[in-house]
Design a protein around this motif. Structure first.
Motif, PDB file in Angstrom:
ATOM      1  N   HIS A 171     -29.154 -45.087 -85.432  1.00  0.00           N
ATOM      2  CA  HIS A 171     -28.438 -46.353 -85.348  1.00  0.00           C
ATOM      3  C   HIS A 171     -27.302 -46.374 -86.377  1.00  0.00           C
ATOM      4  O   HIS A 171     -27.354 -47.106 -87.356  1.00  0.00           O
ATOM      5  N   PRO A 172     -26.279 -45.523 -86.163  1.00  0.00           N
ATOM      6  CA  PRO A 172     -25.172 -45.456 -87.113  1.00  0.00           C
ATOM      7  C   PRO A 172     -24.346 -46.751 -87.074  1.00  0.00           C
ATOM      8  O   PRO A 172     -24.482 -47.545 -86.129  1.00  0.00           O
ATOM      9  N   PRO A 173     -23.500 -46.964 -88.094  1.00  0.00           N
ATOM     10  CA  PRO A 173     -23.261 -46.027 -89.205  1.00  0.00           C
ATOM     11  C   PRO A 173     -24.245 -46.237 -90.361  1.00  0.00           C
ATOM     12  O   PRO A 173     -24.765 -47.341 -90.540  1.00  0.00           O
ATOM     13  N   LEU A 174     -24.473 -45.167 -91.125  1.00  0.00           N
ATOM     14  CA  LEU A 174     -25.278 -45.231 -92.340  1.00  0.00           C
ATOM     15  C   LEU A 174     -24.351 -45.113 -93.535  1.00  0.00           C
ATOM     16  O   LEU A 174     -23.458 -44.263 -93.555  1.00  0.00           O
ATOM     17  N   SER A 175     -24.572 -45.929 -94.532  1.00  0.00           N
ATOM     18  CA  SER A 175     -23.733 -45.921 -95.727  1.00  0.00           C
ATOM     19  C   SER A 175     -24.359 -45.072 -96.824  1.00  0.00           C
ATOM     20  O   SER A 175     -25.530 -44.678 -96.751  1.00  0.00           O
ATOM     21  N   GLU A 176     -23.574 -44.816 -97.866  1.00  0.00           N
ATOM     22  CA  GLU A 176     -24.096 -44.117 -99.037  1.00  0.00           C
ATOM     23  C   GLU A 176     -25.217 -44.915 -99.686  1.00  0.00           C
ATOM     24  O   GLU A 176     -26.184 -44.348-100.193  1.00  0.00           O
ATOM     25  N   GLU A 177     -25.097 -46.240 -99.675  1.00  0.00           N
ATOM     26  CA  GLU A 177     -26.129 -47.089-100.264  1.00  0.00           C
ATOM     27  C   GLU A 177     -27.450 -46.945 -99.522  1.00  0.00           C
ATOM     28  O   GLU A 177     -28.521 -46.969-100.133  1.00  0.00           O
ATOM     29  N   THR A 178     -27.388 -46.775 -98.208  1.00  0.00           N
ATOM     30  CA  THR A 178     -28.599 -46.574 -97.420  1.00  0.00           C
ATOM     31  C   THR A 178     -29.264 -45.257 -97.787  1.00  0.00           C
ATOM     32  O   THR A 178     -30.488 -45.182 -97.922  1.00  0.00           O
ATOM     33  N   VAL A 179     -28.457 -44.215 -97.970  1.00  0.00           N
ATOM     34  CA  VAL A 179     -28.989 -42.911 -98.380  1.00  0.00           C
ATOM     35  C   VAL A 179     -29.698 -43.030 -99.723  1.00  0.00           C
ATOM     36  O   VAL A 179     -30.801 -42.506 -99.910  1.00  0.00           O
ATOM     37  N   LYS A 180     -29.084 -43.736-100.665  1.00  0.00           N
ATOM     38  CA  LYS A 180     -29.692 -43.896-101.985  1.00  0.00           C
ATOM     39  C   LYS A 180     -30.988 -44.699-101.907  1.00  0.00           C
ATOM     40  O   LYS A 180     -31.969 -44.387-102.591  1.00  0.00           O
ATOM     41  N   LEU A 181     -30.991 -45.722-101.081  1.00  0.00           N
ATOM     42  CA  LEU A 181     -32.157 -46.589-100.978  1.00  0.00           C
ATOM     43  C   LEU A 181     -33.319 -45.914-100.270  1.00  0.00           C
ATOM     44  O   LEU A 181     -34.461 -45.936-100.752  1.00  0.00           O
ATOM     45  N   VAL A 182     -33.048 -45.290 -99.126  1.00  0.00           N
ATOM     46  CA  VAL A 182     -34.114 -44.776 -98.267  1.00  0.00           C
ATOM     47  C   VAL A 182     -34.607 -43.404 -98.697  1.00  0.00           C
ATOM     48  O   VAL A 182     -35.800 -43.103 -98.617  1.00  0.00           O
ATOM     49  N   VAL A 183     -33.689 -42.548 -99.186  1.00  0.00           N
ATOM     50  CA  VAL A 183     -34.051 -41.159 -99.497  1.00  0.00           C
ATOM     51  C   VAL A 183     -34.106 -40.886-100.998  1.00  0.00           C
ATOM     52  O   VAL A 183     -35.104 -40.375-101.515  1.00  0.00           O
ATOM     53  N   LEU A 184     -33.038 -41.221-101.692  1.00  0.00           N
ATOM     54  CA  LEU A 184     -32.913 -40.819-103.088  1.00  0.00           C
ATOM     55  C   LEU A 184     -33.870 -41.564-104.014  1.00  0.00           C
ATOM     56  O   LEU A 184     -34.506 -40.959-104.885  1.00  0.00           O
ATOM     57  N   SER A 185     -33.987 -42.860-103.842  1.00  0.00           N
ATOM     58  CA  SER A 185     -34.835 -43.649-104.733  1.00  0.00           C
ATOM     59  C   SER A 185     -36.298 -43.205-104.700  1.00  0.00           C
ATOM     60  O   SER A 185     -36.911 -43.022-105.756  1.00  0.00           O
ATOM     61  N   PRO A 186     -36.894 -42.993-103.514  1.00  0.00           N
ATOM     62  CA  PRO A 186     -38.278 -42.497-103.494  1.00  0.00           C
ATOM     63  C   PRO A 186     -38.424 -41.131-104.160  1.00  0.00           C
ATOM     64  O   PRO A 186     -39.424 -40.877-104.850  1.00  0.00           O
ATOM     65  N   LEU A 187     -37.457 -40.244-103.967  1.00  0.00           N
ATOM     66  CA  LEU A 187     -37.522 -38.921-104.583  1.00  0.00           C
ATOM     67  C   LEU A 187     -37.508 -39.018-106.105  1.00  0.00           C
ATOM     68  O   LEU A 187     -38.301 -38.364-106.793  1.00  0.00           O
ATOM     69  N   LEU A 188     -36.607 -39.834-106.651  1.00  0.00           N
ATOM     70  CA  LEU A 188     -36.515 -39.983-108.108  1.00  0.00           C
ATOM     71  C   LEU A 188     -37.784 -40.596-108.675  1.00  0.00           C
ATOM     72  O   LEU A 188     -38.238 -40.230-109.764  1.00  0.00           O
ATOM     73  N   SER A 189     -38.351 -41.550-107.938  1.00  0.00           N
ATOM     74  CA  SER A 189     -39.589 -42.179-108.389  1.00  0.00           C
ATOM     75  C   SER A 189     -40.738 -41.182-108.414  1.00  0.00           C
ATOM     76  O   SER A 189     -41.468 -41.077-109.415  1.00  0.00           O
ATOM     77  N   LEU A 190     -40.916 -40.428-107.348  1.00  0.00           N
ATOM     78  CA  LEU A 190     -41.996 -39.442-107.276  1.00  0.00           C
ATOM     79  C   LEU A 190     -41.830 -38.343-108.317  1.00  0.00           C
ATOM     80  O   LEU A 190     -42.818 -37.803-108.828  1.00  0.00           O
TER      81      LEU A 190
END
Length: 208
Positions: free
Chosen positions: A61-80
């Protein structure tokens, strides 16, 4: 007259010419993404499977923003990986300015995510929207890494567009060198977020 250049417009050729940056030819230079990586637990794998599922669902369901990438992918990785815990601190949208000596030029930009420990730069992260090529992002991340106020210390980087990931290392020996990891992708059957998290956890252990 000083010329101001935006970091997103910088290429590798510019960095090599202006800052004497060189690609490290010896594989020993960057082993942190390869050697003695910690195991990923079953619960961590389950969390990463959800991250992958959520991201690939959003891509439909584009478009995806950089903020979405940080929220959905990056934040969980940094937390783990433990980067939200002591002794680390997260800074976002960190402004930088770096000048090429005697060149009359200043490069400016904003780091998406910066992990620090007692003012030491440890990990520079640049996130882009999924349609963005990581090849275009790498010079921008290296520019930010060159701005490290403690050049005697190595600094690591991660560039991602949500579906692809590349790790970077920059360190000053006789000259400033950098190296890149292999590229990891969510477009495989195997969830390569396992490897991405393992590398992040390894960096967390080394840097703490």
């Amino acid at each position: 007259m000083i010329q101001v250049i935006q970091a997103q417009n910088v290429g590798l050729a510019y960095l090599e010419e202006r800052f004497d940056l060189r690609l490290a030819e010896n594989e020993i230079f960057f082993t942190e993404w390869l050697d003695k990586l910690p195991e990923i637990t079953v619960l961590e794998k389950q969390s990463l499977d959800k991250v992958k599922f959520h991201f690939l669902r959003l891509v439909k369901h584009p478009p995806l923003s950089e903020e979405t990438v940080k929220l959905v992918v990056l934040s969980p990785l940094l937390s783990l990986a433990g980067f939200y815990d002591e002794p680390f601190f997260i800074r976002s949208e960190q402004s930088i300015e770096i000048s090429a000596e005697d060149k009359g030029e200043i490069v400016r930009g904003r780091i998406d995510v910066l992990v620090i420990q007692e003012q030491l730069w440890l990990l520079v992260i640049e996130a882009k929207k999924p349609s963005f090529s990581l090849l275009e992002t790498i010079p921008q991340a290296l520019t930010y890494m060159l701005a490290n106020p403690h050049p005697e210390k190595p600094v690591f980087g991660l560039v991602t567009n949500g579906s692809h990931f590349i790790f970077l290392k920059l360190a000053k020996e006789n000259i400033v060198k950098y190296a890149m990891s292999d590229e990891f992708t969510l477009l495989k059957r195997e969830n390569e977020l396992y490897k991405v998290l393992s590398i992040l956890k390894n960096l967390s252990e080394i840097l703490s």
